[in-house]
Design an enzyme around this catalytic site. Sequence first.
Site, mmCIF file in Angstrom:
data_model
loop_
_atom_site.group_PDB
_atom_site.id
_atom_site.type_symbol
_atom_site.label_atom_id
_atom_site.label_comp_id
_atom_site.label_asym_id
_atom_site.label_seq_id
_atom_site.Cartn_x
_atom_site.Cartn_y
_atom_site.Cartn_z
ATOM 1 N N ASP A 18 -18.111 103.079 91.124
ATOM 2 C CA ASP A 18 -18.759 104.192 90.405
ATOM 3 C C ASP A 18 -18.750 105.451 91.271
ATOM 4 O O ASP A 18 -18.590 106.567 90.771
ATOM 5 C CB ASP A 18 -20.222 103.857 90.069
ATOM 6 C CG ASP A 18 -20.341 102.865 88.923
ATOM 7 O OD1 ASP A 18 -19.439 102.829 88.066
ATOM 8 O OD2 ASP A 18 -21.342 102.121 88.893
ATOM 9 N N LYS A 65 -26.277 94.752 88.827
ATOM 10 C CA LYS A 65 -25.555 95.424 89.914
ATOM 11 C C LYS A 65 -26.191 95.218 91.296
ATOM 12 O O LYS A 65 -25.484 95.096 92.284
ATOM 13 C CB LYS A 65 -25.453 96.931 89.633
ATOM 14 C CG LYS A 65 -24.438 97.271 88.552
ATOM 15 C CD LYS A 65 -24.296 98.777 88.418
ATOM 16 C CE LYS A 65 -23.255 99.130 87.381
ATOM 17 N NZ LYS A 65 -22.981 100.559 87.288
HETATM 18 N N1 LIG Z 1 -19.664 107.647 82.886
HETATM 19 C C1 LIG Z 1 -19.906 106.527 83.532
HETATM 20 O O1 LIG Z 1 -18.996 105.861 84.049
HETATM 21 C C2 LIG Z 1 -21.316 106.045 83.659
HETATM 22 C C3 LIG Z 1 -21.637 104.995 84.520
HETATM 23 C C4 LIG Z 1 -22.981 104.588 84.620
HETATM 24 C C5 LIG Z 1 -23.930 105.236 83.869
HETATM 25 N N2 LIG Z 1 -23.588 106.259 83.042
HETATM 26 C C6 LIG Z 1 -24.594 106.998 82.262
HETATM 27 O O2 LIG Z 1 -25.727 107.214 83.080
HETATM 28 C C7 LIG Z 1 -26.921 106.901 82.361
HETATM 29 C C8 LIG Z 1 -27.915 106.287 83.318
HETATM 30 O O3 LIG Z 1 -27.416 105.042 83.757
HETATM 31 P P1 LIG Z 1 -28.159 104.208 84.889
HETATM 32 O O4 LIG Z 1 -27.324 103.011 85.137
HETATM 33 O O5 LIG Z 1 -28.496 105.082 86.048
HETATM 34 O O6 LIG Z 1 -29.502 103.795 84.120
HETATM 35 P P2 LIG Z 1 -30.941 103.448 84.711
HETATM 36 O O7 LIG Z 1 -30.783 102.832 86.067
HETATM 37 O O8 LIG Z 1 -31.638 102.704 83.641
HETATM 38 O O9 LIG Z 1 -31.648 104.902 84.892
HETATM 39 C C9 LIG Z 1 -31.914 105.699 83.785
HETATM 40 C C10 LIG Z 1 -32.486 107.040 84.257
HETATM 41 O O10 LIG Z 1 -32.628 107.868 83.106
HETATM 42 C C11 LIG Z 1 -33.988 108.300 82.990
HETATM 43 N N3 LIG Z 1 -34.360 108.376 81.567
HETATM 44 C C12 LIG Z 1 -34.268 107.386 80.647
HETATM 45 N N4 LIG Z 1 -34.685 107.820 79.444
HETATM 46 C C13 LIG Z 1 -35.073 109.114 79.612
HETATM 47 C C14 LIG Z 1 -35.607 110.101 78.748
HETATM 48 N N5 LIG Z 1 -35.847 109.842 77.460
HETATM 49 N N6 LIG Z 1 -35.890 111.324 79.258
HETATM 50 C C15 LIG Z 1 -35.654 111.601 80.577
HETATM 51 N N7 LIG Z 1 -35.158 110.696 81.452
HETATM 52 C C16 LIG Z 1 -34.857 109.469 80.962
HETATM 53 C C17 LIG Z 1 -34.792 107.285 83.725
HETATM 54 O O11 LIG Z 1 -36.008 107.885 84.129
HETATM 55 P P3 LIG Z 1 -37.320 107.025 84.538
HETATM 56 O O12 LIG Z 1 -37.160 106.691 85.981
HETATM 57 O O13 LIG Z 1 -38.425 107.954 84.239
HETATM 58 O O14 LIG Z 1 -37.309 105.800 83.640
HETATM 59 C C18 LIG Z 1 -33.859 106.939 84.898
HETATM 60 O O15 LIG Z 1 -33.944 107.907 85.895
HETATM 61 C C19 LIG Z 1 -26.455 105.917 81.266
HETATM 62 O O16 LIG Z 1 -27.241 106.068 80.130
HETATM 63 C C20 LIG Z 1 -25.016 106.292 80.998
HETATM 64 O O17 LIG Z 1 -24.979 107.191 79.935
HETATM 65 C C21 LIG Z 1 -22.307 106.659 82.920
#
Ligand SMILES: NC(=O)c1ccc[n+]([C@@H]2O[C@H](COP(=O)([O-])OP(=O)(O)OC[C@H]3O[C@@H](n4cnc5c(N)ncnc54)[C@H](OP(=O)(O)O)[C@@H]3O)[C@@H](O)[C@H]2O)c1
Length: 273
Positions: free
Chosen positions: A99, A66
Amino acid sequence: MLLLLGLIGHPVAHSVSPAMHQAAMKELGIEGAYLAFDVLPENLRDAVFGARALGFKGLNVTIPHKETVARYLRLKEEAEAIKAVNTIKLDDMTGYNTDVYGAMKALEEAGFKARGKRSLIVGAGGAAKAIGYGLIRVGAKLVVTNRTPSRGIELANFLRKFGPCTFIHFDKLHELRGRINLIINATPLGMEGFEERLPVPPALLERVTVFDTVYNPMETLLIKEAKKRGCRVVYGIEMLVHQGAKSFEIWAGMEPPVEVMRDAALRALGSMR
Ligand SMILES: NC(=O)c1ccc[n+]([C@@H]2O[C@H](COP(=O)([O-])OP(=O)(O)OC[C@H]3O[C@@H](n4cnc5c(N)ncnc54)[C@H](OP(=O)(O)O)[C@@H]3O)[C@@H](O)[C@H]2O)c1
């Protein structure tokens, strides 16, 4: 003319986007295809320009491309602000971020009016950034928390360019009890195959709206616990459907059949189990 669309990411195997967009095309009588392509980072440029050369109209972009893909594109509105693209229009090489729209539309449809409201975002990745930006733009006051504090502080500093935003440590979250209107889970906690743990202390789930971005399963532990306590909930699937609908509108230039896209997404999620 065929409407050729695709998704590039790594991995892409479990995406519901092909089902959503194929259903939209069928509903509107558009001949075309939407395919998912697993693209390694070193092949990103070739994939984007190759798709353009082949006559593809547009691409969705997901993790981990992205941010990187932005360098090849003229960025529009939200994409320019957060330097992240999830939708490319290939004929004029423009990059959008739908998004932000998807999240804000999901909140609006649930009846949540964000202006002036205090909102807690758990997470500091791409989803947190897009939702945080959308909320601040409509006048919400933000608090960010994250497992890795340095990333949370970085996000809060970034978002502060657009409006009020502070960082709070995970172990101080109890201090927000009764002082916030909205909680957003933007971590994978609760997602199929991840830890089934609440992203916030249960005491915070009182008289708040709870938006879980996780959409597989739909009824996450957070959603279940929030409902038990009488909180209004916003489902992650709504963000997913509305971001997809907005991408479709950008490519096809037609009003997207949102209901049809939602049904297709739900069916695709159901068949994954
Ligand atoms: N509904 C939708 O359209 C949509 C769209 C995009 C994403 N999402 C959801 O949003 C989530 C995050 O997506 P992203 O693209 O932002 O991912 P990302 O950039 O990889 O960020 C993941 C975030 O989650 C935290 N995290 C990961 N594992 C964790 C754990 N075990 N305990 C606490 N915090 C944890 C990470 O913390 P650290 O910084 O400490 O690693 C980071 O802040 C996805 O898993 C998905 O379910 C949904």
